[in-house]
Design a protein around this motif. Structure first.
Motif, PDB file in Angstrom:
ATOM      1  N   ILE A   1       6.280   6.173   5.600  1.00  0.00           N
ATOM      2  CA  ILE A   1       5.320   5.760   6.618  1.00  0.00           C
ATOM      3  C   ILE A   1       4.139   5.007   6.013  1.00  0.00           C
ATOM      4  N   ASN A   2       3.829   3.854   6.618  1.00  0.00           N
ATOM      5  CA  ASN A   2       2.578   3.135   6.364  1.00  0.00           C
ATOM      6  C   ASN A   2       1.633   3.514   7.498  1.00  0.00           C
ATOM      7  N   GLU A   3       0.719   4.441   7.223  1.00  0.00           N
ATOM      8  CA  GLU A   3      -0.135   4.980   8.280  1.00  0.00           C
ATOM      9  C   GLU A   3      -1.087   3.935   8.848  1.00  0.00           C
ATOM     10  N   GLU A   4      -1.552   3.039   8.001  1.00  0.00           N
ATOM     11  CA  GLU A   4      -2.512   2.031   8.460  1.00  0.00           C
ATOM     12  C   GLU A   4      -1.867   1.047   9.424  1.00  0.00           C
ATOM     13  N   LYS A   5      -0.672   0.583   9.111  1.00  0.00           N
ATOM     14  CA  LYS A   5      -0.008  -0.410   9.958  1.00  0.00           C
ATOM     15  C   LYS A   5       0.881   0.215  11.029  1.00  0.00           C
ATOM     16  N   LYS A   6       0.988   1.546  11.021  1.00  0.00           N
ATOM     17  CA  LYS A   6       1.824   2.258  11.996  1.00  0.00           C
ATOM     18  C   LYS A   6       3.286   1.801  11.935  1.00  0.00           C
ATOM     19  N   ILE A   7       3.770   1.686  10.697  1.00  0.00           N
ATOM     20  CA  ILE A   7       5.149   1.259  10.438  1.00  0.00           C
ATOM     21  C   ILE A   7       5.886   2.398   9.746  1.00  0.00           C
ATOM     22  N   TYR A   8       7.159   2.554  10.075  1.00  0.00           N
ATOM     23  CA  TYR A   8       7.977   3.489   9.309  1.00  0.00           C
ATOM     24  C   TYR A   8       9.272   2.792   8.855  1.00  0.00           C
ATOM     25  N   TYR A   9       9.750   3.253   7.715  1.00  0.00           N
ATOM     26  CA  TYR A   9      11.001   2.776   7.136  1.00  0.00           C
ATOM     27  C   TYR A   9      11.951   3.966   7.036  1.00  0.00           C
TER      28      TYR A   9
ATOM     29  N   THR B   1       0.830  -1.190   0.000  1.00  0.00           N
ATOM     30  CA  THR B   1       0.000   0.000   0.000  1.00  0.00           C
ATOM     31  C   THR B   1       0.870   1.248   0.000  1.00  0.00           C
ATOM     32  N   GLU B   2       0.221   2.384  -0.166  1.00  0.00           N
ATOM     33  CA  GLU B   2       0.916   3.653  -0.315  1.00  0.00           C
ATOM     34  C   GLU B   2       1.771   4.006   0.900  1.00  0.00           C
ATOM     35  N   LEU B   3       2.881   4.662   0.621  1.00  0.00           N
ATOM     36  CA  LEU B   3       3.763   5.174   1.664  1.00  0.00           C
ATOM     37  C   LEU B   3       3.766   6.698   1.642  1.00  0.00           C
ATOM     38  N   LYS B   4       3.676   7.308   2.808  1.00  0.00           N
ATOM     39  CA  LYS B   4       3.810   8.754   2.945  1.00  0.00           C
ATOM     40  C   LYS B   4       5.262   9.064   3.315  1.00  0.00           C
ATOM     41  N   ILE B   5       5.714  10.248   2.918  1.00  0.00           N
ATOM     42  CA  ILE B   5       7.091  10.621   3.217  1.00  0.00           C
ATOM     43  C   ILE B   5       7.137  11.782   4.198  1.00  0.00           C
ATOM     44  N   LYS B   6       8.089  11.688   5.119  1.00  0.00           N
ATOM     45  CA  LYS B   6       8.387  12.779   6.041  1.00  0.00           C
ATOM     46  C   LYS B   6       9.875  13.088   5.868  1.00  0.00           C
ATOM     47  N   ILE B   7      10.174  14.307   5.425  1.00  0.00           N
ATOM     48  CA  ILE B   7      11.541  14.689   5.093  1.00  0.00           C
ATOM     49  C   ILE B   7      12.163  15.447   6.259  1.00  0.00           C
ATOM     50  N   TRP B   8      13.344  15.002   6.695  1.00  0.00           N
ATOM     51  CA  TRP B   8      14.055  15.660   7.782  1.00  0.00           C
ATOM     52  C   TRP B   8      15.290  16.425   7.305  1.00  0.00           C
ATOM     53  N   GLU B   9      15.916  15.938   6.268  1.00  0.00           N
ATOM     54  CA  GLU B   9      17.118  16.602   5.746  1.00  0.00           C
ATOM     55  C   GLU B   9      17.164  16.411   4.240  1.00  0.00           C
ATOM     56  N   GLU B  10      17.462  17.487   3.526  1.00  0.00           N
ATOM     57  CA  GLU B  10      17.521  17.394   2.072  1.00  0.00           C
ATOM     58  C   GLU B  10      18.507  18.416   1.526  1.00  0.00           C
ATOM     59  N   LYS B  11      18.833  18.269   0.251  1.00  0.00           N
ATOM     60  CA  LYS B  11      19.664  19.251  -0.446  1.00  0.00           C
ATOM     61  C   LYS B  11      19.128  19.397  -1.857  1.00  0.00           C
ATOM     62  N   ASN B  12      19.566  20.414  -2.536  1.00  0.00           N
ATOM     63  CA  ASN B  12      19.130  20.646  -3.911  1.00  0.00           C
ATOM     64  C   ASN B  12      20.048  19.930  -4.893  1.00  0.00           C
TER      65      ASN B  12
ATOM     66  N   THR C   1       9.458   0.405  13.516  1.00  0.00           N
ATOM     67  CA  THR C   1       9.985  -0.254  12.324  1.00  0.00           C
ATOM     68  C   THR C   1       9.383  -1.657  12.242  1.00  0.00           C
ATOM     69  N   PRO C   2       9.347  -2.265  11.061  1.00  0.00           N
ATOM     70  CA  PRO C   2       8.715  -3.582  10.909  1.00  0.00           C
ATOM     71  C   PRO C   2       9.446  -4.676  11.672  1.00  0.00           C
ATOM     72  N   THR C   3       8.699  -5.684  12.077  1.00  0.00           N
ATOM     73  CA  THR C   3       9.267  -6.752  12.917  1.00  0.00           C
ATOM     74  C   THR C   3       8.907  -8.143  12.411  1.00  0.00           C
ATOM     75  N   LEU C   4       8.785  -8.309  11.105  1.00  0.00           N
ATOM     76  CA  LEU C   4       8.532  -9.646  10.575  1.00  0.00           C
ATOM     77  C   LEU C   4       9.742 -10.546  10.810  1.00  0.00           C
ATOM     78  N   THR C   5       9.539 -11.836  10.704  1.00  0.00           N
ATOM     79  CA  THR C   5      10.644 -12.787  10.843  1.00  0.00           C
ATOM     80  C   THR C   5      11.565 -12.683   9.635  1.00  0.00           C
ATOM     81  N   ILE C   6      12.837 -12.630   9.887  1.00  0.00           N
ATOM     82  CA  ILE C   6      13.802 -12.530   8.800  1.00  0.00           C
ATOM     83  C   ILE C   6      13.826 -13.829   7.998  1.00  0.00           C
ATOM     84  N   PRO C   7      13.743 -13.768   6.666  1.00  0.00           N
ATOM     85  CA  PRO C   7      13.806 -14.989   5.854  1.00  0.00           C
ATOM     86  C   PRO C   7      15.104 -15.756   6.107  1.00  0.00           C
TER      87      PRO C   7
END
Length: 220
Positions: free
Chosen positions: A58-66, A16-27, A103-109
């Protein structure tokens, strides 16, 4: 990471869709050649003007961030070292802005943990030399890959290309430049850091840390 990459990305868990939150950027500097290529792709220059160094997806529905960390979106589905590093460096900001997220906590393959460690060490100790790829002349390597992919007959100009397992990113960078394509390169390990360090100025090369078993891309 450039904003353009968002057009390709989804959550690797729910797709599903991811939202972005930007903390640091450059041109980014957009040359006339780059602007012409962007126009050929029928895209907006705004998608390439900003280089996002730090932030979260951010996955707002699952309350996960990457994390977007050191310029690279880290879209792994399980706890790993880069997540812990990110939490340590940005702990106060995470507490303030992402209090109900994790952050996500699935079992590592099976086997991926050792692959991350072993392949990361291999590439992080590798100093990129534009004249040689390991012990092979770079132009020889590029031409060999062009032949194997039959790019004389299967043109990729102005197309979107996915490469899984980019390593240090030399081939990905070459294809994005010389074949006039837009390339998204994925690697499981921390080779992505070397790839980003060496090739982040290539506007048409996008680098993602993710697993081939849980790819974070939209269906096209």
């Amino acid at each position: 990471m450039k904003l353009r990459l968002l057009d390709f990305l989804v959550c690797p868990i729910s797709h599903t869709e991811l939202k972005i939150k930007i903390w640091e950027e450059k041109n980014n500097n957009l040359s006339e050649e780059s602007l012409n290529r962007i126009k050929d792709l029928s895209l907006s220059a705004e998608l390439f003007e900003r280089e996002i160094i730090t932030g979260v997806l951010i996955n707002e529905e699952k309350k996960i961030y990457y994390p977007i960390y050191q310029g690279v979106p880290r879209l792994l589905t399980y706890n790993c070292g880069v997540f812990e590093d990110f939490k340590t460096v940005y702990n106060s900001r995470i507490e303030k802005e992402l209090k109900s997220y994790s952050t996500p906590t699935l079992t590592i393959p099976l086997g991926e943990n050792s692959v991350i460690r072993s392949f990361s060490k291999e590439w992080l100790n590798y100093d990129w030399n534009p004249e040689k790829y390991w012990r092979v002349n770079s132009n020889v390597m590029y031409e060999a890959m062009r032949f194997m992919l039959d790019l004389e007959n299967k043109k990729i100009s102005n197309k979107s290309v996915l490469e899984i397992g980019i390593g240090i990113g030399g081939l990905a960078n070459s294809f994005a430049k010389n074949e006039n394509c837009e390339l998204v390169g994925v690697d499981l390990g921390y080779a992505v850091d070397g790839a980003y360090k060496n090739f982040h100025n290539n506007l048409f090369l996008h680098i993602v840390q993710a697993s081939a078993f849980n790819l974070p891309f939209k269906d096209f």
